[in-house]
Design an enzyme around this catalytic site. Structure first.
Site, short mmCIF file in Angstrom:
data_model
loop_
_atom_site.label_atom_id
_atom_site.label_comp_id
_atom_site.label_asym_id
_atom_site.label_seq_id
_atom_site.Cartn_x
_atom_site.Cartn_y
_atom_site.Cartn_z
N SER A 1 12.85 6.05 -1.23
CA SER A 1 12.39 7.07 -0.19
C SER A 1 13.30 8.37 -0.26
CB SER A 1 12.18 6.26 1.29
OG SER A 1 11.06 6.18 1.35
N SER B 1 8.05 5.64 4.97
CA SER B 1 7.77 7.28 4.54
C SER B 1 9.03 7.95 5.34
CB SER B 1 6.62 7.03 4.67
OG SER B 1 5.72 7.24 3.92
N GLU C 1 -0.16 7.20 1.58
CA GLU C 1 0.50 7.29 2.74
C GLU C 1 -0.76 8.03 3.46
OE1 GLU C 1 4.17 8.47 0.03
OE2 GLU C 1 1.85 9.01 0.23
N GLU D 1 0.93 -1.12 0.18
CA GLU D 1 0.00 0.16 0.15
C GLU D 1 0.76 1.00 0.03
OE1 GLU D 1 -3.13 2.22 -0.30
OE2 GLU D 1 -4.05 0.05 0.25
N CYS E 1 3.46 4.78 4.99
CA CYS E 1 2.30 4.49 3.92
C CYS E 1 2.33 2.74 4.99
CB CYS E 1 3.86 4.77 2.66
SG CYS E 1 5.23 3.59 3.06
N HIS F 1 8.47 9.44 -1.79
CA HIS F 1 8.50 8.04 -1.67
C HIS F 1 7.52 7.09 -3.14
CE1 HIS F 1 9.26 8.68 2.08
NE2 HIS F 1 8.16 9.46 2.49
#
Length: 480
Positions: A339, A126, A52, A49, A140, A352
């Site tokens: 990142s 993140s 964020e 996923e 995230c 990200h």
């Protein structure tokens, strides 16, 4: 992960990084586990996923209003660096305390990047930014960000004496895989109910089309007081420039009637201090170009995990050219993912990337207006930024949000201190009043509409007028 610690200095910032040697190139293909960073995403199969959860909590309207209230607060050896003498407010919270808070979210600190204005933490999932008066936490995956709120309030109470948050923002794009989230984050309704238990006066919004990509936002405050010395009804206490009723109200509203009333009724002479612009731009992208994303895999731009691989990605993709004068801290993950945290002056930007084709996503967030080409308060500046970022990732669709304080005090305070002697009868007093009223009125206007983005067509546009902020939202898809 195993690795060796090192310190590096880039531009005007110093940071500590963890570098893992990895000399064997990895094949650039999706693996069952999309994150192997040793955190909450371990064992997470099928997809990652990327979108964020973003939490921003303020405890004062300005940096200088946030004074550490803990007389025993001291920086330990771990926290000492070239900026130690300049730290105040929340920046005096030990890093060990922040790590303890992040454990509740299921994130780990990979490295830190600091300058005279703020501290940034690059996380396993993140980013985290700390100013004297506010913090920004972005996570995230299946992290449990909202569970950090009680701990953050405790930390702010101990180190600032804050009795509550000054203002709060929580936002996120609609999830790709909501059923994979922990219970609290499986629906916007559950998140709002939890936020309401901590901030009873908060307001929740869904922006965009319910059957397409959309964006959720929760707002609370600003409140009259949160720190000792910030004024409520007592206009005789703390009449310094930062604590005066006039300046406090100017940070909360630019209404002509409010400013006029304060100038006419206040018995306090004060100098209006400088305050930074409060504008944030987010660019959230899906359907990333697979060819461009090869650099985000181990063995693409680099075969080195960590900061060395991250720097190679910055150079290979054009990311380094977006803010060439900034200090950046980046990380290339195994087997894929990227990142970055960047600092320039009192602003930050963060990137990200989840590059896997079936769940590809990239986010770009910034508060940095570097020059006229990237002016976050102009339609042309935002257009230039969006096109430059889109050229790096080649997304099929992208969401752009611009959050800007109403009556932004930067223009009111620009370049000089206006002496507001309300009992004076001289020319300077009249000019100061006129300048304040004019600037407040001029700044509180509808922000310019988004300019067309080359290569994309606009599917959705929304303008929100909140009590203290303007929000522009746009959703773009690639033109055929």
């Amino acid at each position: 992960m195993t690795g060796q610690s090192s310190s590096q200095k880039v531009g005007d910032a110093q940071y500590a990084v963890s570098v893992t040697d990895n000399t064997q190139a990895e094949t650039m293909q999706c693996t069952p586990t999309c994150s192997t960073n040793g955190t909450h995403s371990d064992g997470y199969t099928g997809a990652f996923e990327g979108p964020e959860k973003l939490l921003e909590m303020w405890f004062a309207p300005t940096c200088s209003a946030a004074i550490c209230a803990d007389p025993g607060a001291e920086l330990c050896d771990e926290d000492q660096d070239q900026w130690s003498e300049l730290r105040s407010g929340l920046r005096l919270v030990p890093r060990a305390v922040w790590r303890d808070m992040l454990d509740l979210v299921h994130c780990q600190v990979l490295s830190t990047l600091c300058n005279e204005h703020l501290d940034s933490y690059l996380l396993s999932e993140s980013s985290f930014f700390v100013y004297p008066h506010k913090l920004v936490l972005k996570t995230c995956g299946t992290t449990t960000l909202l569970y950090a709120i009680p701990r953050i309030l405790e930390i702010a109470h101990r180190y600032l004496g804050a009795t509550c948050a000054y203002q709060v923002f929580y936002s996120r794009k609609n999830f790709m895989f909501p059923d994979q989230q922990e219970e609290l984050h499986r629906s916007w309704e559950k998140e709002v109910a939890y936020l309401d238990t901590h901030f009873p006066e908060g307001s929740a919004y869904m922006i965009g089309k319910t059957n397409r990509d959309h964006w959720h936002v929760y707002l609370c405050g600003p409140y009259e007081t949160s720190l000792p010395g910030m004024l409520d009804d007592d206009t005789t206490a703390n009449n310094s420039a930062e604590g005066s009723p006039l300046v406090h109200a100017l940070s909360r509203t630019s209404s002509r009637s409010t400013v006029h009333s304060l100038i006419e009724s206040s018995g306090v002479g004060s100098s209006v201090p400088h305050a930074p612009s409060d504008t944030t731009v987010e660019i959230l992208m899906t359907g990333l170009d697979p060819d461009r994303m090869r650099a985000m895999y181990m063995g693409g731009a680099s075969s080195l995990e960590g900061s060395l691989g991250g720097k190679a990605v910055e150079r290979a993709t054009g990311i380094a050219a977006i803010y060439p004068d900034s200090a950046s801290d980046s990380y290339l993950f195994t087997p894929c993912g990227f990142s970055l945290n960047g600092l320039q002056g009192d602003g930050y930007y963060t990137i990200h990337v989840t590059p896997e084709p079936h769940c590809s996503y990239a986010s770009f967030e910034t508060t940095v207006s570097s020059d006229s080409a990237i002016d976050l308060n102009s339609a042309g500046g935002v257009k230039n930024l969006v096109e430059q970022v889109a050229a790096v990732f080649g997304p099929r669709s992208l969401t752009v949000t611009v959050f800007r304080a109403r009556g932004d005090t930067v223009s009111i305070l620009a370049g000089s201190e206006l002496s507001v002697d309300v009992d004076g009868v001289g020319k300077n007093s009249v000019m100061a009043k006129t300048a304040l009223l004019s600037a407040a009125t001029d700044e509180d206007t509808v922000p310019p509409a988004f300019a067309p983005v080359v290569g994309y067509k606009t599917v959705d546009r929304v303008l929100y007028e909140f009590d203290h902020y303007w929000l522009r939202y746009a959703y773009y898809v690639k033109a055929d």
